[in-house]
Design a protein around this motif. Structure first.
Motif, PDB file in Angstrom:
ATOM      1  N   GLY A 174      41.861  70.350  35.089  1.00 25.79           N
ATOM      2  CA  GLY A 174      41.189  71.627  35.316  1.00 25.79           C
ATOM      3  C   GLY A 174      39.682  71.550  35.156  1.00 25.79           C
ATOM      4  N   LYS A 175      39.134  70.367  35.316  1.00 19.57           N
ATOM      5  CA  LYS A 175      37.690  70.176  35.163  1.00 19.57           C
ATOM      6  C   LYS A 175      37.125  69.454  36.384  1.00 19.57           C
ATOM      7  N   VAL A 176      35.855  69.739  36.661  1.00 22.62           N
ATOM      8  CA  VAL A 176      35.141  69.034  37.723  1.00 22.62           C
ATOM      9  C   VAL A 176      34.762  67.661  37.200  1.00 22.62           C
ATOM     10  N   ASP A 177      34.894  66.632  38.024  1.00 20.44           N
ATOM     11  CA  ASP A 177      34.464  65.286  37.650  1.00 20.44           C
ATOM     12  C   ASP A 177      32.949  65.318  37.451  1.00 20.44           C
ATOM     13  N   LYS A 178      32.501  64.879  36.305  1.00 17.28           N
ATOM     14  CA  LYS A 178      31.067  64.949  35.963  1.00 17.28           C
ATOM     15  C   LYS A 178      30.193  64.095  36.884  1.00 17.28           C
ATOM     16  N   ASN A 179      30.770  63.096  37.560  1.00 15.55           N
ATOM     17  CA  ASN A 179      29.999  62.227  38.453  1.00 15.55           C
ATOM     18  C   ASN A 179      30.125  62.610  39.924  1.00 15.55           C
ATOM     19  N   ALA A 180      30.918  63.629  40.231  1.00 14.86           N
ATOM     20  CA  ALA A 180      31.225  63.941  41.633  1.00 14.86           C
ATOM     21  C   ALA A 180      29.976  64.208  42.465  1.00 14.86           C
ATOM     22  N   VAL A 181      29.125  65.101  42.021  1.00 15.48           N
ATOM     23  CA  VAL A 181      27.948  65.473  42.820  1.00 15.48           C
ATOM     24  C   VAL A 181      27.050  64.262  43.041  1.00 15.48           C
ATOM     25  N   GLU A 182      26.782  63.529  41.977  1.00 14.98           N
ATOM     26  CA  GLU A 182      25.914  62.351  42.108  1.00 14.98           C
ATOM     27  C   GLU A 182      26.549  61.297  43.010  1.00 14.98           C
ATOM     28  N   ASN A 183      27.867  61.090  42.890  1.00  9.34           N
ATOM     29  CA  ASN A 183      28.550  60.112  43.748  1.00  9.34           C
ATOM     30  C   ASN A 183      28.500  60.523  45.218  1.00  9.34           C
ATOM     31  N   ILE A 184      28.660  61.807  45.493  1.00 13.35           N
ATOM     32  CA  ILE A 184      28.589  62.299  46.873  1.00 13.35           C
ATOM     33  C   ILE A 184      27.183  62.093  47.430  1.00 13.35           C
ATOM     34  N   LYS A 185      26.188  62.435  46.648  1.00 15.46           N
ATOM     35  CA  LYS A 185      24.795  62.270  47.089  1.00 15.46           C
ATOM     36  C   LYS A 185      24.456  60.789  47.298  1.00 15.46           C
TER      37      LYS A 185
END
Length: 165
Positions: A35-46
């Motif tokens: 139930g949590k967003v992966d803390k690295n998701a945004v940076e990994n996508i960018k």
């Protein structure tokens, strides 16, 4: 393609290596079954996007004990302003088989919510997850990557449960 699971952080060097090696897409785990967003998701996508990766996809593991509205809001907030080719919902999780009707309703809510948020949606699942469901639909993408049509659920992917005599 390649999947970047948590807690892995994608480096510029690794992303460029994947891109220059002919890997055409990257699947970035974005939402966890906890139930949590992966803390690295945004940076990994960018990072993947900056490295020239052809397509970057987001992977969501539904949280069994978190309301779909909360999951949708978290994912849409996380992905806001990022270019995502498709948002994949992974239903290959142990708890998925326990409560089919509830899970099917949750899945429909997630699909509808993500689509309303402007995302193409795909479902990642296997027959092991769905084998005893009344109707097992193993293929779903919206729109179809093959023909770019609207949502489709091919009849060949839907198996009716046989009644016992």
């Amino acid at each position: 393609g390649v999947m970047i699971p948590p807690p892995d952080k994608l480096t510029d060097t690794t992303a460029k290596c994947f891109s220059s090696s002919g890997i055409k897409f990257m699947l970035v785990r974005t939402y966890l079954a906890s139930g949590k967003v992966d803390k690295n998701a945004v940076e990994n996508i960018k990072t993947a996007t900056a490295a020239g990766m052809g397509e970057v996809h987001a992977l969501v593991y539904p949280a069994m004990y978190t309301e779909p509205k909360e999951q949708i809001a978290d994912v849409l907030k996380t992905l806001k302003g990022l270019k995502i080719a498709r948002l994949w919902i992974n239903i290959n999780i142990p708890d998925w088989r326990e409560f089919h009707q509830m899970n099917i309703e949750t899945l429909r809510d997630l699909i509808n919510g993500f689509q309303r948020g402007g995302h193409k949606v795909g479902i990642l699942g296997t027959s092991k997850v769905w084998y005893d469901a009344p109707c097992t639909c193993l293929l779903y993408t919206s729109p179809s990557p093959r023909d770019s049509c609207a949502s489709r659920m091919p009849s060949s992917a839907c198996k009716k449960k046989k009644k016992k005599k």
